[in-house]
Motif scaffolding. Sequence first.
Motif, mmCIF file in Angstrom:
data_model
loop_
_atom_site.group_PDB
_atom_site.id
_atom_site.type_symbol
_atom_site.label_atom_id
_atom_site.label_comp_id
_atom_site.label_asym_id
_atom_site.label_seq_id
_atom_site.Cartn_x
_atom_site.Cartn_y
_atom_site.Cartn_z
ATOM 1 N N MET A 58 4.146 -7.807 9.613
ATOM 2 C CA MET A 58 2.780 -7.296 9.459
ATOM 3 C C MET A 58 2.754 -5.993 8.671
ATOM 4 O O MET A 58 1.809 -5.724 7.925
ATOM 5 N N VAL A 59 3.791 -5.191 8.825
ATOM 6 C CA VAL A 59 3.858 -3.909 8.112
ATOM 7 C C VAL A 59 3.772 -4.127 6.603
ATOM 8 O O VAL A 59 3.239 -3.291 5.880
ATOM 9 N N ARG A 60 4.239 -5.249 6.129
ATOM 10 C CA ARG A 60 4.205 -5.542 4.691
ATOM 11 C C ARG A 60 2.781 -5.461 4.154
ATOM 12 O O ARG A 60 2.522 -4.804 3.149
ATOM 13 N N VAL A 61 1.864 -6.132 4.823
ATOM 14 C CA VAL A 61 0.469 -6.144 4.369
ATOM 15 C C VAL A 61 -0.173 -4.777 4.586
ATOM 16 O O VAL A 61 -0.899 -4.279 3.720
ATOM 17 N N ILE A 62 0.097 -4.161 5.719
ATOM 18 C CA ILE A 62 -0.498 -2.852 6.007
ATOM 19 C C ILE A 62 -0.042 -1.828 4.969
ATOM 20 O O ILE A 62 -0.855 -1.057 4.443
ATOM 21 N N LEU A 63 1.245 -1.812 4.646
ATOM 22 C CA LEU A 63 1.749 -0.884 3.634
ATOM 23 C C LEU A 63 1.099 -1.147 2.281
ATOM 24 O O LEU A 63 0.648 -0.211 1.602
ATOM 25 N N LEU A 64 1.041 -2.398 1.875
ATOM 26 C CA LEU A 64 0.443 -2.716 0.576
ATOM 27 C C LEU A 64 -1.023 -2.293 0.522
ATOM 28 O O LEU A 64 -1.482 -1.758 -0.493
ATOM 29 N N GLU A 65 -1.752 -2.505 1.611
ATOM 30 C CA GLU A 65 -3.151 -2.068 1.628
ATOM 31 C C GLU A 65 -3.235 -0.555 1.485
ATOM 32 O O GLU A 65 -4.091 -0.036 0.763
ATOM 33 N N GLN A 66 -2.357 0.174 2.148
ATOM 34 C CA GLN A 66 -2.380 1.636 2.066
ATOM 35 C C GLN A 66 -1.991 2.130 0.671
ATOM 36 O O GLN A 66 -2.534 3.124 0.190
ATOM 37 N N ILE A 67 -1.086 1.449 0.018
ATOM 38 C CA ILE A 67 -0.728 1.813 -1.361
ATOM 39 C C ILE A 67 -1.917 1.557 -2.288
ATOM 40 O O ILE A 67 -2.228 2.381 -3.158
ATOM 41 N N TYR A 68 -2.585 0.435 -2.099
ATOM 42 C CA TYR A 68 -3.789 0.162 -2.881
ATOM 43 C C TYR A 68 -4.844 1.236 -2.612
ATOM 44 O O TYR A 68 -5.440 1.797 -3.537
ATOM 45 N N ARG A 69 -5.051 1.557 -1.345
ATOM 46 C CA ARG A 69 -6.025 2.584 -0.968
ATOM 47 C C ARG A 69 -5.663 3.919 -1.630
ATOM 48 O O ARG A 69 -6.529 4.633 -2.138
ATOM 49 N N ALA A 70 -4.378 4.267 -1.634
ATOM 50 C CA ALA A 70 -3.933 5.515 -2.262
ATOM 51 C C ALA A 70 -4.314 5.546 -3.739
ATOM 52 O O ALA A 70 -4.773 6.573 -4.251
ATOM 53 N N HIS A 71 -4.142 4.431 -4.416
ATOM 54 C CA HIS A 71 -4.506 4.390 -5.837
ATOM 55 C C HIS A 71 -6.012 4.550 -6.038
ATOM 56 O O HIS A 71 -6.443 5.213 -6.983
ATOM 57 N N THR A 72 -6.803 3.963 -5.159
ATOM 58 C CA THR A 72 -8.252 4.128 -5.315
ATOM 59 C C THR A 72 -8.660 5.575 -5.037
ATOM 60 O O THR A 72 -9.553 6.101 -5.697
ATOM 61 N N ILE A 73 -7.995 6.217 -4.091
ATOM 62 C CA ILE A 73 -8.273 7.634 -3.811
ATOM 63 C C ILE A 73 -7.906 8.479 -5.028
ATOM 64 O O ILE A 73 -8.683 9.332 -5.471
ATOM 65 N N LEU A 74 -6.723 8.246 -5.584
ATOM 66 C CA LEU A 74 -6.265 9.020 -6.746
ATOM 67 C C LEU A 74 -7.179 8.828 -7.955
ATOM 68 O O LEU A 74 -7.294 9.721 -8.793
ATOM 69 N N ASN A 75 -7.824 7.672 -8.025
ATOM 70 C CA ASN A 75 -8.709 7.377 -9.152
ATOM 71 C C ASN A 75 -10.182 7.639 -8.843
ATOM 72 O O ASN A 75 -11.047 7.317 -9.652
ATOM 73 N N GLY A 76 -10.460 8.210 -7.670
ATOM 74 C CA GLY A 76 -11.837 8.547 -7.316
ATOM 75 C C GLY A 76 -12.743 7.344 -7.149
ATOM 76 O O GLY A 76 -13.953 7.439 -7.362
ATOM 77 N N GLU A 77 -12.184 6.228 -6.751
ATOM 78 C CA GLU A 77 -12.963 5.004 -6.579
ATOM 79 C C GLU A 77 -13.493 4.912 -5.149
ATOM 80 O O GLU A 77 -12.924 5.495 -4.231
ATOM 81 N N PRO A 78 -14.559 4.166 -4.930
ATOM 82 C CA PRO A 78 -15.256 4.201 -3.636
ATOM 83 C C PRO A 78 -14.653 3.345 -2.514
ATOM 84 O O PRO A 78 -15.275 3.205 -1.475
ATOM 85 N N TYR A 79 -13.470 2.807 -2.657
ATOM 86 C CA TYR A 79 -12.883 1.949 -1.613
ATOM 87 C C TYR A 79 -12.678 2.704 -0.303
ATOM 88 O O TYR A 79 -12.963 2.195 0.770
ATOM 89 N N HIS A 80 -12.159 3.927 -0.385
ATOM 90 C CA HIS A 80 -11.855 4.718 0.813
ATOM 91 C C HIS A 80 -13.069 5.546 1.217
ATOM 92 O O HIS A 80 -13.678 6.214 0.403
ATOM 93 N N HIS A 81 -13.399 5.503 2.501
ATOM 94 C CA HIS A 81 -14.504 6.307 3.037
ATOM 95 C C HIS A 81 -13.943 7.269 4.065
ATOM 96 O O HIS A 81 -13.302 6.853 5.023
ATOM 97 N N SER A 82 -14.182 8.544 3.878
ATOM 98 C CA SER A 82 -13.678 9.554 4.824
ATOM 99 C C SER A 82 -14.584 9.675 6.019
ATOM 100 O O SER A 82 -15.747 9.498 5.971
#
Length: 154
Positions: free
Chosen positions: A130-154
């Motif tokens: 399960m960690v495989r998918v969770i890690l990949l989602e977090q890496i994707y989320r990190a890229h959206t944060i770095l690019n200022g995209e609206p995927y992540h909500h604080s």
Amino acid sequence: MKLKILWVGKTQEEWLRRGIDEYTGRIRRYTPLEIAEAREEKGAAAEAMRTRECERLEKLVPKNARLVLLDERGDQLTSPELAAFMGKCRDSAVPEMVFAIGGAYGFADSFRARADRVLALSRLTFTHQMVRVILLEQIYRAHTILNGEPYHHS
């Protein structure tokens, strides 16, 4: 910065494979990504299995890569903190970042000592699959944060 994800054994469940495919496709829009599997050790004592699996993982880590292990005893970061860490590595011209997920019994001490950083996704325990998918989602989320995209909500 190229990313490489290492894990032990084949992904058993179809629903996990679908999640892996989904997030690898999303991540590849931002950066090159490679996934490599090390053969799972079976039928030995836990320490022997850890040692053999980590020997296989070690062979998959490029010499100049930043190695990050996923382990329940690691540092816990928020998603923005993970993004900042990855951004700092990228901006420091780290050529490749490798995230490694151990097998069912974790990592050998010798491989842990080789790591540049050890992270925990949660204080909760997840299967290594399960960690495989969770890690990949977090890496994707990190890229959206770095690019200022609206995927992540604080």
